[in-house]
Design a protein around this motif. Structure first.
Motif, PDB file in Angstrom:
ATOM      1  N   VAL A  48     -49.956 -54.492 -24.035  1.00 38.33           N
ATOM      2  CA  VAL A  48     -49.067 -53.755 -23.129  1.00 38.33           C
ATOM      3  C   VAL A  48     -48.533 -52.516 -23.825  1.00 38.33           C
ATOM      4  O   VAL A  48     -48.503 -51.413 -23.247  1.00 38.33           O
ATOM      5  CB  VAL A  48     -47.922 -54.664 -22.630  1.00 38.33           C
ATOM      6  CG1 VAL A  48     -46.869 -53.857 -21.891  1.00 38.33           C
ATOM      7  CG2 VAL A  48     -48.474 -55.765 -21.741  1.00 38.33           C
ATOM      8  N   ARG A  49     -48.114 -52.663 -25.077  1.00 40.85           N
ATOM      9  CA  ARG A  49     -47.591 -51.527 -25.836  1.00 40.85           C
ATOM     10  C   ARG A  49     -48.664 -50.451 -25.998  1.00 40.85           C
ATOM     11  O   ARG A  49     -48.404 -49.258 -25.780  1.00 40.85           O
ATOM     12  CB  ARG A  49     -47.089 -51.991 -27.208  1.00 40.85           C
ATOM     13  CG  ARG A  49     -46.400 -50.879 -27.986  1.00 40.85           C
ATOM     14  CD  ARG A  49     -46.096 -51.257 -29.427  1.00 40.85           C
ATOM     15  NE  ARG A  49     -47.364 -51.415 -30.137  1.00 40.85           N
ATOM     16  CZ  ARG A  49     -47.686 -52.489 -30.880  1.00 40.85           C
ATOM     17  NH1 ARG A  49     -46.838 -53.477 -31.036  1.00 40.85           N
ATOM     18  NH2 ARG A  49     -48.850 -52.570 -31.487  1.00 40.85           N
ATOM     19  N   ASP A  50     -49.890 -50.855 -26.353  1.00 40.86           N
ATOM     20  CA  ASP A  50     -50.988 -49.890 -26.509  1.00 40.86           C
ATOM     21  C   ASP A  50     -51.289 -49.188 -25.185  1.00 40.86           C
ATOM     22  O   ASP A  50     -51.517 -47.966 -25.150  1.00 40.86           O
ATOM     23  CB  ASP A  50     -52.249 -50.585 -27.028  1.00 40.86           C
ATOM     24  CG  ASP A  50     -52.103 -51.065 -28.463  1.00 40.86           C
ATOM     25  OD1 ASP A  50     -51.126 -50.669 -29.137  1.00 40.86           O
ATOM     26  OD2 ASP A  50     -52.972 -51.845 -28.913  1.00 40.86           O
ATOM     27  N   GLY A  51     -51.276 -49.955 -24.111  1.00 38.14           N
ATOM     28  CA  GLY A  51     -51.514 -49.353 -22.793  1.00 38.14           C
ATOM     29  C   GLY A  51     -50.426 -48.359 -22.424  1.00 38.14           C
ATOM     30  O   GLY A  51     -50.700 -47.282 -21.891  1.00 38.14           O
ATOM     31  N   SER A  52     -49.177 -48.716 -22.728  1.00 36.77           N
ATOM     32  CA  SER A  52     -48.052 -47.813 -22.443  1.00 36.77           C
ATOM     33  C   SER A  52     -48.154 -46.532 -23.273  1.00 36.77           C
ATOM     34  O   SER A  52     -47.892 -45.432 -22.778  1.00 36.77           O
ATOM     35  CB  SER A  52     -46.726 -48.501 -22.729  1.00 36.77           C
ATOM     36  OG  SER A  52     -46.550 -49.585 -21.855  1.00 36.77           O
ATOM     37  N   ARG A  56     -48.458 -42.812 -21.813  1.00 37.82           N
ATOM     38  CA  ARG A  56     -47.524 -41.759 -22.193  1.00 37.82           C
ATOM     39  C   ARG A  56     -48.279 -40.554 -22.773  1.00 37.82           C
ATOM     40  O   ARG A  56     -47.993 -39.408 -22.449  1.00 37.82           O
ATOM     41  CB  ARG A  56     -46.508 -42.282 -23.210  1.00 37.82           C
ATOM     42  CG  ARG A  56     -45.380 -41.277 -23.468  1.00 37.82           C
ATOM     43  CD  ARG A  56     -44.440 -41.718 -24.556  1.00 37.82           C
ATOM     44  NE  ARG A  56     -45.188 -41.706 -25.812  1.00 37.82           N
ATOM     45  CZ  ARG A  56     -45.206 -42.689 -26.703  1.00 37.82           C
ATOM     46  NH1 ARG A  56     -44.494 -43.758 -26.525  1.00 37.82           N
ATOM     47  NH2 ARG A  56     -45.926 -42.613 -27.808  1.00 37.82           N
ATOM     48  N   TYR A  57     -49.277 -40.823 -23.610  1.00 35.88           N
ATOM     49  CA  TYR A  57     -50.076 -39.754 -24.191  1.00 35.88           C
ATOM     50  C   TYR A  57     -50.809 -38.970 -23.092  1.00 35.88           C
ATOM     51  O   TYR A  57     -50.832 -37.729 -23.116  1.00 35.88           O
ATOM     52  CB  TYR A  57     -51.086 -40.326 -25.191  1.00 35.88           C
ATOM     53  CG  TYR A  57     -52.003 -39.289 -25.774  1.00 35.88           C
ATOM     54  CD1 TYR A  57     -51.543 -38.370 -26.709  1.00 35.88           C
ATOM     55  CD2 TYR A  57     -53.335 -39.213 -25.369  1.00 35.88           C
ATOM     56  CE1 TYR A  57     -52.391 -37.408 -27.240  1.00 35.88           C
ATOM     57  CE2 TYR A  57     -54.179 -38.245 -25.893  1.00 35.88           C
ATOM     58  CZ  TYR A  57     -53.707 -37.357 -26.825  1.00 35.88           C
ATOM     59  OH  TYR A  57     -54.541 -36.402 -27.342  1.00 35.88           O
ATOM     60  N   ALA A  58     -51.360 -39.689 -22.124  1.00 34.69           N
ATOM     61  CA  ALA A  58     -52.059 -39.022 -21.020  1.00 34.69           C
ATOM     62  C   ALA A  58     -51.092 -38.145 -20.227  1.00 34.69           C
ATOM     63  O   ALA A  58     -51.428 -37.023 -19.822  1.00 34.69           O
ATOM     64  CB  ALA A  58     -52.717 -40.052 -20.104  1.00 34.69           C
ATOM     65  N   ARG A  59     -49.876 -38.633 -20.010  1.00 33.44           N
ATOM     66  CA  ARG A  59     -48.854 -37.851 -19.297  1.00 33.44           C
ATOM     67  C   ARG A  59     -48.477 -36.603 -20.098  1.00 33.44           C
ATOM     68  O   ARG A  59     -48.325 -35.515 -19.538  1.00 33.44           O
ATOM     69  CB  ARG A  59     -47.625 -38.719 -19.049  1.00 33.44           C
ATOM     70  CG  ARG A  59     -46.864 -38.311 -17.800  1.00 33.44           C
ATOM     71  CD  ARG A  59     -45.729 -39.243 -17.459  1.00 33.44           C
ATOM     72  NE  ARG A  59     -46.209 -40.545 -17.003  1.00 33.44           N
ATOM     73  CZ  ARG A  59     -45.772 -41.723 -17.441  1.00 33.44           C
ATOM     74  NH1 ARG A  59     -44.815 -41.767 -18.337  1.00 33.44           N
ATOM     75  NH2 ARG A  59     -46.258 -42.839 -16.987  1.00 33.44           N
ATOM     76  N   GLU A  60     -48.340 -36.740 -21.416  1.00 31.76           N
ATOM     77  CA  GLU A  60     -48.019 -35.592 -22.263  1.00 31.76           C
ATOM     78  C   GLU A  60     -49.123 -34.542 -22.219  1.00 31.76           C
ATOM     79  O   GLU A  60     -48.851 -33.344 -22.145  1.00 31.76           O
ATOM     80  CB  GLU A  60     -47.786 -36.037 -23.708  1.00 31.76           C
ATOM     81  CG  GLU A  60     -46.494 -36.803 -23.921  1.00 31.76           C
ATOM     82  CD  GLU A  60     -46.379 -37.378 -25.326  1.00 31.76           C
ATOM     83  OE1 GLU A  60     -47.293 -37.153 -26.155  1.00 31.76           O
ATOM     84  OE2 GLU A  60     -45.374 -38.054 -25.593  1.00 31.76           O
ATOM     85  N   VAL A  61     -50.366 -35.008 -22.257  1.00 27.80           N
ATOM     86  CA  VAL A  61     -51.498 -34.084 -22.185  1.00 27.80           C
ATOM     87  C   VAL A  61     -51.491 -33.360 -20.838  1.00 27.80           C
ATOM     88  O   VAL A  61     -51.696 -32.143 -20.767  1.00 27.80           O
ATOM     89  CB  VAL A  61     -52.835 -34.828 -22.403  1.00 27.80           C
ATOM     90  CG1 VAL A  61     -54.020 -33.954 -22.043  1.00 27.80           C
ATOM     91  CG2 VAL A  61     -52.939 -35.298 -23.847  1.00 27.80           C
ATOM     92  N   GLU A  62     -51.217 -34.090 -19.773  1.00 29.56           N
ATOM     93  CA  GLU A  62     -51.165 -33.485 -18.435  1.00 29.56           C
ATOM     94  C   GLU A  62     -50.043 -32.448 -18.360  1.00 29.56           C
ATOM     95  O   GLU A  62     -50.242 -31.342 -17.857  1.00 29.56           O
ATOM     96  CB  GLU A  62     -50.946 -34.566 -17.381  1.00 29.56           C
ATOM     97  CG  GLU A  62     -50.939 -34.047 -15.961  1.00 29.56           C
ATOM     98  CD  GLU A  62     -50.715 -35.158 -14.944  1.00 29.56           C
ATOM     99  OE1 GLU A  62     -50.436 -34.814 -13.788  1.00 29.56           O
ATOM    100  OE2 GLU A  62     -50.803 -36.332 -15.305  1.00 29.56           O
TER     101      GLU A  62
END
Length: 141
Positions: A48-52, A56-62
């Motif tokens: 769950v932590r890795d998925g989160s 979050r990383y994908a959101r930052e990139v976006e």
């Protein structure tokens, strides 16, 4: 294990390939969940932590992509505006320089061309009104 998909021939084949892939993804998720339960709560918590973190990383990139896109758009607008201003300044300076050396402006040249055309028409009209000139050597005597 992954298998190489061949390009589908029709819409039905594509739909079947998508369903098969979705089924495999679902099964992989169930397998990961079962493995996490078997290993204990810490493995599940880690997943769950890795998925989160990935989310979050994908959101930052976006967000970064949107910021860069907006900045590029603003820079493009400013650059276009600057070029337009530079072009206008250049045209004004050239016009002033031409005026200083006595070169006529485009409007003056156009007006002169119109006047020449009018004068040519008047000369042609006068030439039609004149009697034909006697040819040399055609003297009566």
């Amino acid at each position: 294990m992954t298998k190489k998909l061949t390009p589908p021939d029709d819409d039905e084949a594509l739909a079947q390939a998508v369903r098969a892939s979705a089924r495999q993804i679902w099964q992989a998720g169930l397998g990961a969940f079962a493995k996490a339960q078997k290993e204990g709560g810490t493995a599940f918590t880690r997943l769950v932590r890795d998925g989160s973190e990935l989310q979050r990383y994908a959101r930052e990139v976006e967000d970064a992509t949107e910021t860069v896109s907006r900045s590029a758009e603003r820079a493009s607008r400013r650059g276009t505006s600057s070029w337009n201003q530079l072009e206008q300044v250049f045209e004004e300076r050239v016009a002033r320089a031409l005026t200083r050396i006595g070169a006529p402006a485009a409007a003056e040249v156009e007006a002169l061309q119109g006047r020449v055309a009018e004068l040519e028409a008047q000369v042609a009209e006068l030439a039609r009104r004149l009697p034909p000139a006697d040819e040399p050597g055609d003297e009566a005597g």
